[in-house]
Design an enzyme around this catalytic site. Structure first.
Site, PDB file in Angstrom:
ATOM      1  N   ASP A  16       0.875  -1.171   0.000  1.00 13.80           N
ATOM      2  CA  ASP A  16       0.000   0.000   0.000  1.00 13.80           C
ATOM      3  C   ASP A  16       0.909   1.217   0.000  1.00 13.80           C
ATOM      4  OD1 ASP A  16      -1.811   2.033   0.380  1.00 13.80           O
ATOM      5  OD2 ASP A  16      -2.342   1.469   2.433  1.00 13.80           O
ATOM      6  N   ASP A  26     -12.862   4.921   1.066  1.00 15.79           N
ATOM      7  CA  ASP A  26     -11.422   4.843   1.314  1.00 15.79           C
ATOM      8  C   ASP A  26     -10.857   6.254   1.344  1.00 15.79           C
ATOM      9  OD1 ASP A  26      -8.774   4.248   1.482  1.00 15.79           O
ATOM     10  OD2 ASP A  26      -8.606   3.257  -0.461  1.00 15.79           O
ATOM     11  N   LYS A  69       2.917  11.648  -3.469  1.00 19.56           N
ATOM     12  CA  LYS A  69       2.011  10.767  -4.217  1.00 19.56           C
ATOM     13  C   LYS A  69       0.939  11.578  -4.942  1.00 19.56           C
ATOM     14  CE  LYS A  69      -1.453   7.135  -3.544  1.00 19.56           C
ATOM     15  NZ  LYS A  69      -2.067   6.180  -2.599  1.00 19.56           N
TER      16      LYS A  69
END
Length: 594
Positions: free
Chosen positions: A6, A168, A68
């Site tokens: 992850d 999420d 990210k």
């Protein structure tokens, strides 16, 4: 050996499927969460994780975080006179996870399944694959984060048939997926999300609230003060997960400044963020054809879901309490680990089937007779199509005696191609027919790994063109990739000494910057003594000093965070009621029950 990873905005973690279960892999400090932070020290060594995170305050110019969010973009991060791309920084994190896994598992890790936000586009996914290759990993499969969460949740659930909505919510991205689970099949029905919405945005709003309360400009603060304020804002956000209210205070130019925070104030600061959450949920439900009543379970994943305001928002939206199946910080990694086990054909789970979908529409830019300079989107594969999928559309020429037709390939939902992502172009030669007489078939084939192949064939079958629009890497050739890998190998991930010692030194240097006067001198003396002990490598002395420094730093951190506010600070003026959005607070799902 294959593992699941992850790769998160705030934290990353690795998982392996063995002995019939998903097993999280500890890092060098014994924890599972490795902060997605990279720093270069004075010797040019790469620091990754908790040590690097401490340096966000002490060495902000040499440290990068939240990269990210910029995967697949042209943004770079300067660290010590060198510009790094988001995928290069991500590769350092992946290398660290790979090393930790090899140490823990006692063998070489060669392959990984990496989770990505479901709403990552072609460029962002390609950049993630590139990061994996730079890190020395074979990455054949990217799994969508909510799909991984759904896979882990279904494996942990006792129910055979259920419909999930997976919310999420991580540090930098939001994904919403509608999922049907029955027997050994996990079917993703629809996805939606926001690649620039996460817990970090709440930190920014808290920091902005603090500055606005004291008539300051956040961007005008020195970088080190900004880093301290963001760290304290994140700390305050975490405290509101356990307490009804908290204080955020820091010393600026010798003056103590503070604000009171509670969840009600936090909601008032973040009204537009909740609106964006609601849009993502509605979008996913609409695309799935489901209503709120059709959803059996609302599953929360991602560390930012631990905020009570998020759970409360979902409960009011759906009329039922959301659940956390396992730890929200770990469920995506567990799902990636399970998928790695499926890919490795593990005997116990090889019959489990995860079906995924195409998150964005894929199509061709078509001629616009009303505006020749503005192509319009002709969808070939609609979003939420089950993968793998292949579809064909037919096109013709628009001019007499046209020798060639060029097909620009786009990804996105806009009618105007200029607002979608252009993946590339493919051209085919045709016979010199009159306008409208040629017939060309365009076939899109999109597989489970996110690789798009476009086949173009003219009606006579004499000419054919084929092009792959997504492969392992973003925009680099094989030679450029080899050069990139060799170049980044020069930057060694620090392995000198014990990880606990490096973290203790970084923690002390961060506390030193926040103190003044004799307290600062005390910390400086302790750091000098610890460095001297480390230099002679006296193991017993190092052990004793670790304990002493941990106690000393704990005292100073408690001092820095103590609730020093007096009655003067607790008056009506200090509560800054004017900053609260009353209209938002009066909404039905944010009533006085909150």
């Amino acid at each position: 050996m294959i593992i699941g990873i992850d790769l998160g905005t705030t934290n990353s973690l690795a998982c392996v499927y063995r002995n019939g279960k998903a097993e999280l892999i500890p890092n060098g400090l014994g924890g599972y969460l490795t902060p997605s932070v990279v720093s270069l020290d004075e010797s040019g060594e790469v620091l990754v994780g908790a040590v690097a995170r401490e340096r966000l305050v002490s060495n902000p110019a040499d440290t990068a975080a939240s990269f990210k969010r910029f995967m697949g973009s042209k943004k770079t991060f300067p660290l010590r006179q060198r510009e790094f791309t988001p995928q290069e920084l991500s590769a350092f994190v992946l290398r660290q996870l790979k090393q930790d896994a090899e140490r823990y598992l006692g063998g070489e890790v060669t392959e990984a399944v990496i989770s990505v936000p479901a709403y990552f586009n072609n460029n962002q996914r390609a950049a993630t694959l590139e990061a994996g290759r730079i890190a020395g990993l074979h990455v054949e499969r990217l799994v969508n984060e909510p799909s991984a969460a759904a896979l882990a949740s279904s494996m942990l659930s006792d129910e055979d048939e259920q419909s999930y909505l997976v919310f999420d919510f991580g540090g930098g991205t939001l994904d919403v997926s509608v999922v049907d689970c029955f027997q050994n099949i996990i079917e993703i029905v629809a996805v939606s999300g926001d690649n620039h919405l996460g817990g970090n945005d709440f930190d920014e709003r808290i920091a902005a609230f603090f500055c606005k309360s004291h008539q300051m400009d956040l961007d005008a603060l020195p970088p080190q003060k900004q880093a301290v304020l963001r760290r304290l804002s994140e700390k305050a956000k975490r405290e509101l997960s356990e307490k009804e209210s908290t204080f955020l205070h820091m010393n600026i130019d010798g003056e103590d400044k503070a604000v009171i925070l509670n969840n009600e104030i936090l909601i008032g600061c973040c009204t537009d963020l909740f609106d964006r959450m609601e849009r993502a949920v509605v979008h996913a439900l609409r695309d799935s054809g489901c209503t709120v009543d059709d959803i059996d379970v609302i599953v929360m994943a991602g560390g930012s879901c631990k905020m009570p305001v998020v759970a409360y928002f979902l409960e009011k939206l759906f009329g039922k309490k959301p659940v956390m199946i396992g730890s929200p910080d770990e469920v995506v990694a567990q799902g990636a680990g399970i998928y790695a086990g499926i890919k490795a054909r593990d005997e116990e789970i090889r019959d489990v089937l995860l079906t995924d979908i195409c998150p964005f529409t894929l199509g061709v830019g078509s001629y616009n007779p009303n505006d020749r300079g503005r192509n319009i989107m002709t969808p070939v594969i609609e979003r939420n199509s089950v993968l793998p999928v292949a579809k064909t559309e037919y096109f013709t020429n628009v001019h007499d005696k046209q020798k060639e037709i060029e097909f620009p390939i786009y990804q996105g939902e806009s009618f105007d191609c200029s607002e979608n992502l252009c993946l590339g172009r493919i051209a085919i030669a045709i016979g010199q027919a009159m306008a409208g007489e040629a017939r060309v078939s365009v076939t899109f084939s999109y597989d489970i790994n996110g690789i798009l192949v476009v086949d173009v064939v003219d009606d006579k079958g004499t000419n054919r063109a084929q092009q792959v629009f997504m492969s392992e890497g973003a925009n680099l050739t094989e030679e450029e990739m080899r050069q990139k890998i060799e170049e980044l190998k020069k930057y060694r991930i620090s392995s000198n000494g014990d990880e606990r010692d490096r973290l203790l030194l970084a923690r002390g240097k961060r506390i030193y910057q926040e103190l003044i006067g004799s307290d600062r001198e005390n910390v400086a003396a302790a750091l000098r003594e610890f460095e001297a002990v480390l230099a002679v490598n006296n193991r017993r002395a190092i052990h004793v000093m670790r304990q002493r420094l941990a106690e000393l730093f704990g005292v100073y951190e408690e001092f820095l965070n103590e609730e020093f506010l007096n009655e003067e600070f607790l008056n009506e003026e200090f509560l800054n009621e004017g900053f609260m959005d009353k209209e938002f607070l009066d909404k039905e799902f944010l009533d006085k029950e909150f």
